[in-house]
Scaffold this active site. Structure first.
Site, PDB file in Angstrom:
ATOM      1  N   ARG A   7      10.376  -7.309   5.166  1.00 29.34           N
ATOM      2  CA  ARG A   7      10.448  -5.878   5.471  1.00 29.34           C
ATOM      3  C   ARG A   7      11.071  -5.654   6.854  1.00 29.34           C
ATOM      4  O   ARG A   7      11.796  -4.681   7.069  1.00 29.34           O
ATOM      5  CB  ARG A   7       9.043  -5.266   5.418  1.00 29.34           C
ATOM      6  CG  ARG A   7       9.056  -3.759   5.582  1.00 29.34           C
ATOM      7  CD  ARG A   7       7.705  -3.154   5.300  1.00 29.34           C
ATOM      8  NE  ARG A   7       6.780  -3.335   6.390  1.00 29.34           N
ATOM      9  CZ  ARG A   7       5.500  -2.976   6.367  1.00 29.34           C
ATOM     10  NH1 ARG A   7       4.990  -2.445   5.294  1.00 29.34           N
ATOM     11  NH2 ARG A   7       4.731  -3.167   7.408  1.00 29.34           N
ATOM     12  N   LYS A  22       0.814  -1.218   0.000  1.00 28.27           N
ATOM     13  CA  LYS A  22       0.000   0.000   0.000  1.00 28.27           C
ATOM     14  C   LYS A  22       0.847   1.268   0.000  1.00 28.27           C
ATOM     15  O   LYS A  22       0.633   2.171  -0.786  1.00 28.27           O
ATOM     16  CB  LYS A  22      -0.801   0.015   1.307  1.00 28.27           C
ATOM     17  CG  LYS A  22      -2.257   0.143   1.150  1.00 28.27           C
ATOM     18  CD  LYS A  22      -2.993   0.126   2.498  1.00 28.27           C
ATOM     19  CE  LYS A  22      -2.327  -0.568   3.645  1.00 28.27           C
ATOM     20  NZ  LYS A  22      -2.017   0.213   4.793  1.00 28.27           N
TER      21      LYS A  22
HETATM   22  P1  AMP Z   1       0.722   1.116   9.132  1.00 28.40           P
HETATM   23  O1  AMP Z   1       2.003   1.822   8.900  1.00 28.40           O
HETATM   24  O2  AMP Z   1      -0.427   1.686   8.318  1.00 28.40           O
HETATM   25  O3  AMP Z   1       0.826  -0.373   8.967  1.00 28.40           O
HETATM   26  O4  AMP Z   1       0.321   1.380  10.661  1.00 28.40           O
HETATM   27  C1  AMP Z   1       1.165   0.966  11.720  1.00 28.40           C
HETATM   28  C2  AMP Z   1       0.358   0.868  13.007  1.00 28.40           C
HETATM   29  O5  AMP Z   1      -0.169   2.164  13.332  1.00 28.40           O
HETATM   30  C3  AMP Z   1      -0.842  -0.049  12.967  1.00 28.40           C
HETATM   31  O6  AMP Z   1      -0.516  -1.399  13.228  1.00 28.40           O
HETATM   32  C4  AMP Z   1      -1.717   0.543  14.076  1.00 28.40           C
HETATM   33  O7  AMP Z   1      -1.218   0.200  15.353  1.00 28.40           O
HETATM   34  C5  AMP Z   1      -1.467   2.048  13.895  1.00 28.40           C
HETATM   35  N1  AMP Z   1      -2.453   2.635  12.941  1.00 28.40           N
HETATM   36  C6  AMP Z   1      -2.181   3.227  11.745  1.00 28.40           C
HETATM   37  N2  AMP Z   1      -3.311   3.658  11.154  1.00 28.40           N
HETATM   38  C7  AMP Z   1      -4.320   3.357  12.006  1.00 28.40           C
HETATM   39  C8  AMP Z   1      -5.732   3.521  11.956  1.00 28.40           C
HETATM   40  N3  AMP Z   1      -6.344   4.103  10.915  1.00 28.40           N
HETATM   41  N4  AMP Z   1      -6.453   3.073  13.027  1.00 28.40           N
HETATM   42  C9  AMP Z   1      -5.862   2.497  14.094  1.00 28.40           C
HETATM   43  N5  AMP Z   1      -4.545   2.290  14.182  1.00 28.40           N
HETATM   44  C10 AMP Z   1      -3.771   2.711  13.149  1.00 28.40           C
END
Ligand code: AMP
Length: 187
Positions: free
Chosen positions: A128, A14
């Site tokens: 990763r 993504k």
């Molecule tokens: P990502 O980089 O998008 O994989 O996000 C890393 C971590 O940030 C996730 O595993 C969640 O703990 C937190 N996180 C990011 N976006 C959200 C969201 N929209 N809602 C809740 N937690 C989020």
């Protein structure tokens, strides 16, 4: 001008695709994950609140991320479009986003979903972990993130499918091929 949501399980690519599309359409990439990681790094109050959820692979409470997006979408650079990367992740977040967009008098163009089978995701996330050294890329946390994705975020596909804004993209293939498929879909 495009207003987009990028969805897909952790490890679907993504973030990488979001970057390509944002460069192409000249819109800001709004990643709640990046915003939260920065908050943790700089030790802000929000970062302190979010850290334990992130390290466990749990979702940060809806109120926190809804607050982040509410502020961010009001910033000037979002007036020419935006790409939401990793938000919304729950029905409550999607409802809050809907209300916010109505308040701002704007509409989404498309919700892109990058679909990748679970077995490929674990492998990509472990790779990763080695390359980027993310604290939440260990096997146990990965499993929890996938479980959370399946129970809390997957229902959003139907939510946006019913609204007619969902565009599904096969996330397997080269980075360039996937980017081309997304651009073709967006027009
Ligand atoms: P990502 O980089 O998008 O994989 O996000 C890393 C971590 O940030 C996730 O595993 C969640 O703990 C937190 N996180 C990011 N976006 C959200 C969201 N929209 N809602 C809740 N937690 C989020």
């Amino acid at each position: 001008m495009k207003r987009l949501i990028f969805m897909g399980p952790p490890g679907a690519g993504k973030g990488t695709q979001a970057k390509i599309i944002c460069d192409d359409y000249k819109i800001p990439q709004i990643s709640t994950g990046d915003i939260l990681r920065n908050a943790v790094k700089s030790g802000t109050e929000m970062g302190l609140k979010a850290q334990k959820f992130m390290e466990a692979g749990d979702l940060v409470p809806d109120s926190v991320v809804i607050g982040i997006i509410g502020e961010r979408l009001r910033e000037k650079d979002c007036s020419t479009g935006f790409l939401l990367d990793g938000f919304p992740r729950t029905i409550e977040q999607a409802d809050a986003l809907g209300k916010l967009l109505t308040e701002l008098g704007i509409k989404l163009d498309s919700v892109i979903n990058l679909a990748v089978p679970d077995a490929d995701l674990v492998k990509r996330l472990l790779d990763r972990a080695i390359k980027e050294g993310r604290a939440d890329d260990n096997e146990e946390t990965i499993k929890n993130r996938l479980a959370n994705y399946n129970s809390k975020t997957l229902p959003l596909l139907d939510y946006y499918r019913k609204k007619g804004s969902l565009r599904e993209i096969d996330g397997l293939g080269s980075m360039q091929d996937i980017a081309a498929k997304i651009k073709k879909e967006l027009g």
